[in-house]
Write a protein that holds these residues in place. Structure first.
Motif, short mmCIF file in Angstrom:
data_model
loop_
_atom_site.label_atom_id
_atom_site.label_comp_id
_atom_site.label_asym_id
_atom_site.label_seq_id
_atom_site.Cartn_x
_atom_site.Cartn_y
_atom_site.Cartn_z
N HIS A 154 44.39 46.56 81.54
CA HIS A 154 43.78 47.23 81.97
C HIS A 154 42.11 46.13 82.85
O HIS A 154 42.78 44.77 82.17
CB HIS A 154 42.83 47.62 80.63
CG HIS A 154 42.02 47.06 79.97
ND1 HIS A 154 42.59 46.68 79.00
CD2 HIS A 154 40.82 47.17 79.90
CE1 HIS A 154 41.75 46.84 78.32
NE2 HIS A 154 40.67 46.81 78.84
N HIS A 208 42.41 43.36 68.08
CA HIS A 208 41.72 42.47 68.78
C HIS A 208 40.06 42.77 68.76
O HIS A 208 39.19 43.24 68.63
CB HIS A 208 41.75 43.64 70.23
CG HIS A 208 41.26 44.12 71.48
ND1 HIS A 208 39.63 44.97 71.54
CD2 HIS A 208 40.99 43.87 72.55
CE1 HIS A 208 38.95 44.93 72.98
NE2 HIS A 208 39.70 43.80 72.85
N ASP A 235 38.12 40.40 73.60
CA ASP A 235 38.21 39.40 75.09
C ASP A 235 37.49 38.80 75.30
O ASP A 235 37.91 37.17 75.76
CB ASP A 235 37.61 40.36 76.12
CG ASP A 235 38.26 41.66 76.45
OD1 ASP A 235 38.51 42.10 75.03
OD2 ASP A 235 38.17 42.44 77.14
ZN LIG Z 1 39.61 43.87 75.52
#
Ligand SMILES: [Zn+2]
Ligand SMILES: [Zn+2]
Ligand SMILES: [Zn+2]
Length: 309
Positions: free
Chosen positions: A108, A275, A34
């Motif tokens: 999500h 990720h 992220d």
């Molecule tokens: Zn993530």
């Protein structure tokens, strides 16, 4: 002269035919966790060079689905790197008509996976009715908290409901299916996606807790598809210092390698870790960590890599 013209026209016709029949594909637009690489506040070795060397930067994990036949484009997740990722999408699959995207699928409600939606609003693009596919809690979250609810009110985005296991037919050739995975679900549930084209299928699971916490056997899912983009956030325990890694559970890459070690080579070769956290040594292709992944028969997702569906 006339026959030359006919020959030219038929040549053009033929090339159009080839373009029209081109296979749909997924393309990787980001491979990082992220926070991306470099990571806010990080001046350690993992990020130091990336602050000054753009070639070492990595965008937040994102897949796009492109159908060259219909000129349709979808993104899976709207990341903090959405502007650059949309730019890349426009480069490889230009369209001139609105809306900018045929649709966006959200995994999500962690910031790396939906916060890019802010660029669709009045302050930036002022998009018109971009379909955003989301699970029930994700829909509720976007509808009841600012600034996201304004995107809905101004019809910048139109929410489209997803259901666990429910197939969404994107067009005649492509479908997308969400499936629930265990993860830290503070605001929303979390899903992975299976993307199925006329020839091949792909799964995308950027975020999941340990494989053992899931009632689905990941090996079974891998066996049903041709490529598997799997959570590779951390390489091994201990790589994040000053923080209990048990609070942020993910399957360590070394654990996945171990767990999948008895799979046939052809199954292992489907796996692309994605990720990756800024601390993950496997981000550097020359690292020992990356070498160990390759030696064990697995791969690391690369930005701009394509896979025909
Ligand atoms: Zn993530
Ligand atoms: Zn770092
Ligand atoms: Zn997450």
């Amino acid at each position: 002269m006339f026959s030359l013209l006919i020959a030219l026209v038929s040549l053009f016709d033929h090339s159009n035919e080839i373009i029209r029949d081109a296979a749909p594909f997924v393309v990787v637009f980001g491979v990082a966790q992220d926070g991306g690489v470099p990571h806010a506040g990080c001046a350690r070795e993992c990020c130091r060079e990336a602050w000054t060397n753009p070639a070492l930067r990595r965008r937040v994990s994102c897949l796009a689905i492109v159908d060259p036949k219909t000129s349709e484009r979808w993104m899976i997740d709207a990341t903090p790197d959405f502007p650059a990722q949309l730019y890349t999408l426009n480069e490889i699959a230009p369209i001139t008509n609105q809306p900018a995207l045929t649709g966006i699928f959200l995994t999500h409600g962690h910031i790396g996976h939906y916060s890019g939606l802010m660029h669709l609003g009045r302050e930036v693009m002022g998009s018109r009715e971009v379909p955003v596919y989301a699970m029930p809690r994700m829909m509720e979250f976007l509808s009841t908290s600012g600034p996201w609810d304004q995107l809905i009110r101004l019809r910048n985005i139109i929410l489209q409901p997803l259901h666990d296991g429910g197939m969404v037919k994107l067009n005649e050739r492509i479908s997308v299916q969400p499936f629930l995975v265990p993860h830290r679900d503070e605001y929303t549930e979390t899903v992975g996606f299976r993307i199925t084209g006329p020839q091949r299928a792909v799964i995308f699971i950027p975020d999941i807790d340990k494989w053992e916490k899931w009632t689905t056997r990941i090996e079974e899912l891998i066996s049903e598809v041709d490529r598997a983009y799997l959570d590779g956030t951390f390489y091994a325990d201990g790589e994040v210092t000053g923080r209990a890694m048990s609070e942020i559970p993910h399957p360590f890459i070394v654990e996945s390698i171990e767990r999948f070690s008895t799979l046939p080579e052809v199954e292992k070769a489907k796996v692309r870790f994605i990720h990756l956290n800024h601390t993950n040594r496997a981000l550097r292709d020359t690292s020992e960590a990356a070498q160990r992944i390759y030696d064990a028969g697995f791969h690391i997702a690369k930005e701009d890599e394509r896979f025909e569906l």
